[in-house]
Design an enzyme around this catalytic site. Structure first.
Site, PDB file in Angstrom:
ATOM      1  CG  ASN A   9      48.229  68.786  34.024  1.00  0.00           C
ATOM      2  OD1 ASN A   9      49.048  69.068  33.148  1.00  0.00           O
ATOM      3  ND2 ASN A   9      47.070  69.416  34.142  1.00  0.00           N
ATOM      4  CE  LYS A  11      47.441  72.167  36.671  1.00  0.00           C
ATOM      5  NZ  LYS A  11      46.648  72.967  37.629  1.00  0.00           N
ATOM      6  CG  HIS A  95      43.029  70.766  33.339  1.00  0.00           C
ATOM      7  ND1 HIS A  95      43.047  72.018  33.906  1.00  0.00           N
ATOM      8  CD2 HIS A  95      43.597  69.936  34.246  1.00  0.00           C
ATOM      9  CE1 HIS A  95      43.607  71.955  35.101  1.00  0.00           C
ATOM     10  NE2 HIS A  95      43.956  70.706  35.333  1.00  0.00           N
ATOM     11  CD  GLU A  97      45.063  74.928  34.957  1.00  0.00           C
ATOM     12  OE1 GLU A  97      45.336  74.879  36.165  1.00  0.00           O
ATOM     13  OE2 GLU A  97      45.792  74.444  34.062  1.00  0.00           O
ATOM     14  CD  GLU A 169      41.873  67.838  37.415  1.00  0.00           C
ATOM     15  OE1 GLU A 169      42.966  67.530  37.886  1.00  0.00           O
ATOM     16  OE2 GLU A 169      41.738  68.613  36.455  1.00  0.00           O
ATOM     17  N   GLY A 175      45.073  73.717  42.874  1.00  0.00           N
ATOM     18  CA  GLY A 175      46.130  74.674  43.133  1.00  0.00           C
ATOM     19  C   GLY A 175      45.840  75.655  44.255  1.00  0.00           C
ATOM     20  CB  SER A 215      45.041  70.738  46.564  1.00  0.00           C
ATOM     21  OG  SER A 215      44.930  72.018  45.969  1.00  0.00           O
TER      22      SER A 215
END
Length: 254
Positions: A9, A11, A95, A97, A169, A175, A215
């Protein structure tokens, strides 16, 4: 056996120059066309054609979002028909986010509608679920995952699951450099598979791929991928680096 799955991904990252460089690096890796692994890179919409032109042909392409229904007067959105018309097979939906950024805040219901529409109309979906740090610390990981899964499952037929990869996730690990231990990942993936077995069907639970994202790097991918219910990864930052080839190579640990 379930075919190992490695998604990348990108992003909201990339330029023509950086994409050309990383594609050149990726193209140096061994061909996996006949290997038991499926590799899918999700790039920004505006670079889809450019990425496909430069990317190796044994890997597939995805986009990172799509509209909840047909095209029309929905400024700024991209429909399933448009994505398919560009020859792209995959999309990432749900996702963290998209779910949690205050400017977006997609609900479970919105994610479920998108997943169902995309699958019903011919796309394959990486459907993301996962808990926030405070939810894990308060023992709500399973509750959150099952709530998000239940919203999606309520809108699907059993056959639809053939075109879905569940991406677990943990939001606290995306991240941040923090990673669920292999044991934590296995425990949660086993819980997810058990929920699918009870609430969808035993055959879907056996076949559906559940991948880990949070990560993932070249250093930890083999220990994570070695677990029986971890069927691969959805990789963020490392998918923009040459080490992504090492993550792909983790399929050999099965």
């Amino acid at each position: 056996p379930r075919i190992f799955f490695v998604g990348g991904n990108w992003k909201c990252n990339g330029t023509h120059n950086s994409i050309l460089k990383i594609c050149e690096d990726f193209n140096k890796g061994p061909n996996v066309a006949d290997a038991p692994v499926e590799v899918v890179l999700a790039c920004p919409f505006v670079y889809a054609d450019y990425t496909r032109y430069n990317l190796r042909k044994d890997w597939k392409l995805a986009v990172q979002n799509c509209w909840v229904g047909k095209g029309g007067a929905f400024t700024g959105e991209v429909s399933v028909d448009m994505i398919k018309d560009c020859g792209i097979e995959w999309v990432i939906l749900g996702h963290s986010e998209r779910r949690n950024l205050p400017e977006l805040k997609e609900t479970d219901e919105t994610v479920a509608l998108k997943v169902a529409y995309a699958v019903t109309n011919g796309l394959k979906v990486m459907a993301c679920i996962g808990e926030l740090l405070e939810e894990r610390e308060s023992g709500k990981t399973q509750e959150v995952n099952e709530r998000q899964l239940a919203a999606i499952a309520a809108k699907l037929k059993e056959d639809d699951w053939r075109n879905i990869v569940i991406a677990y996730e943990p939001v606290w690990a995306i991240g941040t450099g923090k990673v669920a231990t292999p044991e934590q990942a296995q425990e949660t993936h086993e819980q997810i598979r058990s929920w699918v077995r009870k609430n969808v069907s035993p055959s879907v639970a056996e076949d559906v791929r559940i991948v880990y994202g949070g990560s993932v790097t070249a250093k930890n991918c083999k220990d994570l991928g070695d677990k029986p219910d971890v069927d691969g990864f959805l990789v963020g930052g490392a998918s923009l680096k040459p080490e992504f080839l090492d993550v792909v190579d983790a399929y050999k640990c099965k």
